[in-house]
Design an enzyme around this catalytic site. Structure first.
Site, mmCIF file in Angstrom:
data_model
loop_
_atom_site.group_PDB
_atom_site.id
_atom_site.type_symbol
_atom_site.label_atom_id
_atom_site.label_comp_id
_atom_site.label_asym_id
_atom_site.label_seq_id
_atom_site.Cartn_x
_atom_site.Cartn_y
_atom_site.Cartn_z
ATOM 1 N N HIS A 148 0.884 -1.176 0.000
ATOM 2 C CA HIS A 148 0.000 0.000 0.000
ATOM 3 C C HIS A 148 0.918 1.221 0.000
ATOM 4 C CE1 HIS A 148 -2.460 -2.884 2.371
ATOM 5 N NE2 HIS A 148 -3.502 -2.285 1.832
ATOM 6 N N GLU A 278 -10.989 -6.625 -4.494
ATOM 7 C CA GLU A 278 -10.828 -7.690 -3.500
ATOM 8 C C GLU A 278 -12.056 -7.739 -2.601
ATOM 9 O OE1 GLU A 278 -7.055 -7.603 -1.438
ATOM 10 O OE2 GLU A 278 -7.977 -8.451 0.344
ATOM 11 N N HIS A 317 -11.277 -13.841 3.539
ATOM 12 C CA HIS A 317 -12.474 -13.041 3.269
ATOM 13 C C HIS A 317 -13.616 -13.945 2.805
ATOM 14 C CE1 HIS A 317 -9.924 -9.169 2.436
ATOM 15 N NE2 HIS A 317 -9.711 -9.698 3.623
ATOM 16 N N ASP A 342 -5.247 -13.687 -2.620
ATOM 17 C CA ASP A 342 -4.557 -13.283 -1.394
ATOM 18 C C ASP A 342 -4.522 -14.521 -0.524
ATOM 19 O OD1 ASP A 342 -3.857 -10.754 -2.052
ATOM 20 O OD2 ASP A 342 -4.996 -9.753 -0.480
ATOM 21 N N ASP A 353 -10.773 -11.725 10.440
ATOM 22 C CA ASP A 353 -9.720 -11.759 9.426
ATOM 23 C C ASP A 353 -8.355 -11.916 10.092
ATOM 24 O OD1 ASP A 353 -8.873 -11.701 6.808
ATOM 25 O OD2 ASP A 353 -8.898 -9.520 6.636
ATOM 26 N N ASP A 355 -5.870 -13.564 9.101
ATOM 27 C CA ASP A 355 -4.784 -13.522 8.105
ATOM 28 C C ASP A 355 -3.617 -14.437 8.439
ATOM 29 O OD1 ASP A 355 -6.009 -11.713 6.431
ATOM 30 O OD2 ASP A 355 -5.139 -9.970 7.401
ATOM 31 N N ASP A 385 -1.006 -12.362 1.867
ATOM 32 C CA ASP A 385 -1.632 -11.355 2.730
ATOM 33 C C ASP A 385 -1.807 -12.030 4.098
ATOM 34 O OD1 ASP A 385 -2.869 -9.183 3.725
ATOM 35 O OD2 ASP A 385 -4.536 -9.150 2.319
HETATM 36 C C1 XLS Z 1 -7.839 -6.437 4.245
HETATM 37 C C2 XLS Z 1 -7.332 -6.720 2.904
HETATM 38 C C3 XLS Z 1 -6.134 -5.900 2.490
HETATM 39 C C4 XLS Z 1 -6.032 -5.849 1.004
HETATM 40 C C5 XLS Z 1 -5.252 -4.700 0.520
HETATM 41 O O1 XLS Z 1 -8.616 -7.173 4.814
HETATM 42 O O2 XLS Z 1 -7.041 -8.066 2.799
HETATM 43 O O3 XLS Z 1 -4.961 -6.406 3.053
HETATM 44 O O4 XLS Z 1 -5.476 -7.022 0.520
HETATM 45 O O5 XLS Z 1 -5.731 -3.496 0.930
HETATM 46 NI NI NI Z 2 -6.090 -8.938 1.111
HETATM 47 NI NI NI Z 3 -7.864 -9.329 4.550
#
Ligand code: XLS
Ligand code: NI
Ligand code: NI
Length: 482
Positions: A148, A278, A317, A342, A353, A355, A385
């Protein structure tokens, strides 16, 4: 102040831990954006020696190795199903998790204490982090990275100053990239700053819409300049907590106009990369225009944007929206919209999330099944991600997490290969639909079977015999290749 702190902790809920304002007394070296003066400031980005000393270039050693700093399943040059593994996978490192994620969560302070961090959000620190990023990519053997705008360079006092900061860091990144490395995708960070509290493109405030446009314009320029292959939109704030005070129709319209402007600007600057959306439901807002692949596809279709965008499907997600990752990948693929993944996973109990790196071999196999059916992802790929757990605090854990994530997907690909050469699952599916391999079936396919014709057949055939779907057999065959 107490309130502010709680708010800041809450930010860590989301999968992005980027340039933020965590003012935490006990925190390891992280420092608030825009408050750099209160922190120790480094005046140089020079770093003596390696960032990851003692960590060699990661090599493939095969499934028997006990070396945690080696690949067990990912063998970049090996050919599987007609393509080199590296071309199927196209792995990418996410700058924000790897170099800005400090391990905080909604209740706990950051835990990472990376030796190169000096506690500031200065420009010098941003450059030093960029050097660490490229040493990491080199040692991991990955040629792609994602960012970003605001995680690679600090905010300035004005947009102009912010852009100048970005230019300075991007110039260094360009130099460090050399000829081999480039971004898989870039994006603008349009959610952390308070100005985006009502969204960016869907904000009720014109000034914010314009600001978001300026930020995306610049982020597209730098992505293009760095040779990025894709540009991502993720609309975390582009949703509604309640529809009572919201003109949803107008906001969707604004969003569509914003996307059109992005398409026009892409053409104007000669950026040939793919624009990706996304999907993500909730977190932080609910009633999202990009809830899941199907909702996003419908948004694109309604506003005539269908040929201009593809989707970046994030596994965590997909599960938040109530689907499996495989389901959303298939939905995207069938609609011709699967552009990028991702690569991460959620926790089945925690339900947000988180991740995490995808470590489930079964899930990875299903993900790779979609990728193989899609003929690969290029110009997309797999962006990690994903972040280390809060409890993983050694520098080498950054490597271990990526290696394990890469190996899991590589193993998924090997499993798909086995599944295809075994053939019994495909045979099960073929048999399941074989009644359609008939004359009337062919007429249905050709759109020629009208209701009268079908009624006649139904009368003639009598009560249909409905065979077993062999559900458990399908699962048994699938498991035999894991
Ligand atoms: C957030 C998103 C973010 C996007 C990019 O939940 O996954 O990381 O991939 O802004
Ligand atoms: Ni993402
Ligand atoms: Ni995310």
């Amino acid at each position: 102040m107490e309130k502010m702190k709680a708010g800041n902790y809450f930010l860590y809920l989301f999968c992005l831990i980027v340039v933020s304002f965590p003012v935490i007394a006990v925190a390891p070296p992280t420092c608030p954006a825009n408050e750099g003066s209160k922190c120790k400031d480094s005046d140089s980005d020079e770093w003596k020696g390696e960032f990851f000393p003692g960590i060699p270039k990661i090599k493939y050693e095969g499934p028997k190795t006990k070396n945690p700093l080696a690949f067990k399943w990912y063998n970049a040059e090996e050919e599987i199903l007609g393509k080199k593994m590296k071309d199927w996978m196209r792995f990418s490192v996410a700058f924000w998790h790897t170099f800005r994620g400090m391990g905080g969560d909604p209740f706990g302070a950051p835990t990472k204490n990376w030796p190169w961090e000096d506690g500031t959000n200065s420009l010098a620190m941003a450059k030093r982090r960029m050097r660490a990023n490229f040493e990491f990519l080199d040692k991991l053997g990955v040629d792609l990275w994602c960012f970003h705008d605001r995680d690679i360079a600090p905010d300035g006092e004005t947009l102009k100053e912010t852009n100048a900061n970005l230019d300075e860091v991007v110039a260094l990144a360009k130099e460090l990239q050399g000829t081999k490395i480039h971004p898989l995708w870039g994006t603008a960070q349009l959610f952390l700053h308070p100005r985006y509290m009502h969204g960016g493109a869907t904000s009720s405030e014109l000034g914010v819409y314009a600001f978001a446009a300026a930020q995306v314009k610049k982020a597209m320029e730098v992505t293009h300049y760095l040779g990025g292959e894709n540009y991502v939109f993720w609309g975390g704030r582009e949703g509604y907590q309640t529809l009572l005070n919201t003109d949803m129709e107008r906001e969707l319209d604004h969003m569509a106009r914003f996307m059109e402007a992005a398409v026009a600007y892409k053409k104007k600057i000669g950026f040939n990369g793919t624009l990706l959306i996304e999907p993500k439901p909730q977190e932080p807002t609910k009633h999202q225009y990009d809830w899941d692949a199907a909702t996003t596809a419908n948004f694109l279709r309604k506003y005539g944007l269908i040929g201009q965008f593809k989707l970046n499907i994030e596994c965590n997600h997909a599960t938040l929206s109530g689907h499996s990752c495989h389901h959303d990948l298939e939905t995207a693929r069938i609609n011709g919209l699967l552009g990028n993944i991702d690569a991460n996973t959620g926790d089945p109990q925690i339900g947000w999330d988180t991740d995490q790196f995808l470590m489930d071999i079964g899930e990875a196999t299903l993900v790779m099944l979609s990728v193989v059916r899609n003929g690969g992802l290029a110009p997309g790929g797999f962006n990690f991600d994903a972040k280390l757990r809060r409890e993983s605090t050694d520098v080498e854990d950054i490597f271990i997490a990526h290696i394990a994530g890469m190996d899991t997907l590589a193993r998924g690909l090997r499993n798909v290969d086995k599944l295809i050469s075994d053939g019994s699952l495909a045979e099960l599916v073929r048999k399941r639909y074989q009644s359609f391999d008939s004359e009337i079936g062919a007429q249905i396919k050709a759109g020629k079977a009208d209701f009268e014709m079908l009624e006649k057949a139904a009368m003639e055939w009598g009560e249909p015999k409905v065979p077993s779907a062999k559900q458990e057999l399908a699962e048994m065959i699938f498991q035999s290749v894991l």
